[in-house]
Design a protein around this motif. Structure first.
Motif, PDB file in Angstrom:
ATOM      1  N   ALA A  33      -1.495  -3.029 -17.439  1.00 49.74           N
ATOM      2  CA  ALA A  33      -2.015  -4.401 -17.058  1.00 49.74           C
ATOM      3  C   ALA A  33      -2.239  -5.254 -18.041  1.00 49.74           C
ATOM      4  O   ALA A  33      -2.670  -4.963 -19.143  1.00 49.74           O
ATOM      5  N   ILE A  34      -2.082  -6.773 -17.778  1.00 47.16           N
ATOM      6  CA  ILE A  34      -2.258  -7.735 -19.074  1.00 47.16           C
ATOM      7  C   ILE A  34      -3.213  -8.752 -18.397  1.00 47.16           C
ATOM      8  O   ILE A  34      -3.417  -9.044 -17.245  1.00 47.16           O
ATOM      9  N   GLY A  35      -3.976  -8.915 -19.467  1.00 47.21           N
ATOM     10  CA  GLY A  35      -4.883 -10.249 -19.196  1.00 47.21           C
ATOM     11  C   GLY A  35      -4.648 -11.339 -20.223  1.00 47.21           C
ATOM     12  O   GLY A  35      -4.182 -10.832 -21.246  1.00 47.21           O
ATOM     13  N   TRP A  36      -5.231 -12.493 -19.919  1.00 43.79           N
ATOM     14  CA  TRP A  36      -5.006 -13.498 -20.872  1.00 43.79           C
ATOM     15  C   TRP A  36      -6.373 -14.141 -21.064  1.00 43.79           C
ATOM     16  O   TRP A  36      -6.997 -14.319 -19.927  1.00 43.79           O
ATOM     17  N   PHE A  37      -6.881 -14.388 -22.042  1.00 44.65           N
ATOM     18  CA  PHE A  37      -8.367 -14.492 -22.523  1.00 44.65           C
ATOM     19  C   PHE A  37      -8.111 -15.811 -23.251  1.00 44.65           C
ATOM     20  O   PHE A  37      -7.026 -15.995 -24.118  1.00 44.65           O
ATOM     21  N   ARG A  38      -9.410 -16.788 -23.492  1.00 48.61           N
ATOM     22  CA  ARG A  38      -9.213 -17.544 -24.383  1.00 48.61           C
ATOM     23  C   ARG A  38     -10.767 -17.627 -24.900  1.00 48.61           C
ATOM     24  O   ARG A  38     -11.854 -17.287 -24.560  1.00 48.61           O
ATOM     25  N   GLN A  39     -10.716 -18.329 -26.291  1.00 50.16           N
ATOM     26  CA  GLN A  39     -12.199 -18.492 -26.848  1.00 50.16           C
ATOM     27  C   GLN A  39     -12.200 -19.831 -27.737  1.00 50.16           C
ATOM     28  O   GLN A  39     -11.270 -19.992 -28.640  1.00 50.16           O
ATOM     29  N   ALA A  40     -13.109 -20.591 -27.486  1.00 51.75           N
ATOM     30  CA  ALA A  40     -13.367 -21.797 -27.850  1.00 51.75           C
ATOM     31  C   ALA A  40     -14.285 -21.577 -28.986  1.00 51.75           C
ATOM     32  O   ALA A  40     -15.187 -20.695 -29.031  1.00 51.75           O
ATOM     33  N   PRO A  41     -14.531 -22.714 -30.046  1.00 46.12           N
ATOM     34  CA  PRO A  41     -15.410 -22.598 -31.043  1.00 46.12           C
ATOM     35  C   PRO A  41     -16.845 -22.391 -30.517  1.00 46.12           C
ATOM     36  O   PRO A  41     -17.086 -23.303 -29.896  1.00 46.12           O
ATOM     37  N   GLY A  42     -17.529 -21.265 -31.242  1.00 45.60           N
ATOM     38  CA  GLY A  42     -18.825 -21.231 -30.632  1.00 45.60           C
ATOM     39  C   GLY A  42     -19.240 -20.577 -29.379  1.00 45.60           C
ATOM     40  O   GLY A  42     -20.384 -20.707 -28.849  1.00 45.60           O
ATOM     41  N   LYS A  43     -18.121 -20.269 -28.717  1.00 42.06           N
ATOM     42  CA  LYS A  43     -18.096 -19.878 -27.318  1.00 42.06           C
ATOM     43  C   LYS A  43     -17.842 -18.399 -27.322  1.00 42.06           C
ATOM     44  O   LYS A  43     -16.857 -17.817 -28.170  1.00 42.06           O
ATOM     45  N   GLU A  44     -18.311 -17.556 -26.238  1.00 41.98           N
ATOM     46  CA  GLU A  44     -17.816 -16.340 -26.111  1.00 41.98           C
ATOM     47  C   GLU A  44     -16.211 -16.198 -25.469  1.00 41.98           C
ATOM     48  O   GLU A  44     -15.728 -17.194 -24.773  1.00 41.98           O
ATOM     49  N   ARG A  45     -15.619 -14.928 -25.697  1.00 42.14           N
ATOM     50  CA  ARG A  45     -14.281 -14.892 -25.315  1.00 42.14           C
ATOM     51  C   ARG A  45     -14.404 -14.754 -23.441  1.00 42.14           C
ATOM     52  O   ARG A  45     -15.230 -14.003 -23.332  1.00 42.14           O
TER      53      ARG A  45
END
Length: 126
Positions: A33-45
């Motif tokens: 199974a596949i997931g897409w995640f993102r992480q902005a500066p100073g924030k949690e994934r």
């Protein structure tokens, strides 16, 4: 050992589109199974989207529903995240991830995934 490589990130204006790709190193992609995640500066994934092994079950974060579309090409060993109507708050490093666990209780939780790509930067700015 599964390896994932993201591509397709870049700089785009608000309202624009990008398509991220995630290439896998194995022929048995249909077992993950596949997931897409993102992480902005100073924030949690944070989880963005999920697609099941078969491609039948899809999950989206509320913040991207109606704008992002996840898909997979098991034969081609590639996963995609089509991102439309991009906003400045979508700016982040985007990661694809994979899991072969039999049970995935929280598809958008990073801890459910065992394999990660290196990430690709998406910047939405005028």
């Amino acid at each position: 050992q599964l390896q994932l490589v993201e591509s397709g990130g870049g700089l785009v204006q608000p309202g624009g589109s990008l398509r991220l790709s995630c290439a896998a190193s194995v022929l048995t992609l249909h077992t993950y199974a596949i997931g897409w995640f993102r992480q902005a500066p100073g924030k949690e994934r944070e989880g963005v989207s999920y697609i099941s092994k078969s491609g039948v079950s899809l999950v989206y974060a509320d913040s991207v529903k109606g704008r992002f579309t996840i898909s997979r090409d098991n034969a081609g060993k590639t996963m995609y995240l089509q991102m439309n109507s991009l906003k400045s708050e979508d700016t982040a490093v985007y990661f694809c991830a994979a899991t072969d666990r039999m049970v995935i209780r929280t598809p958008l939780r990073p801890g459910e995934y065992d394999y990660w790509g290196q990430g690709t930067q998406v910047t939405v700015s005028s």
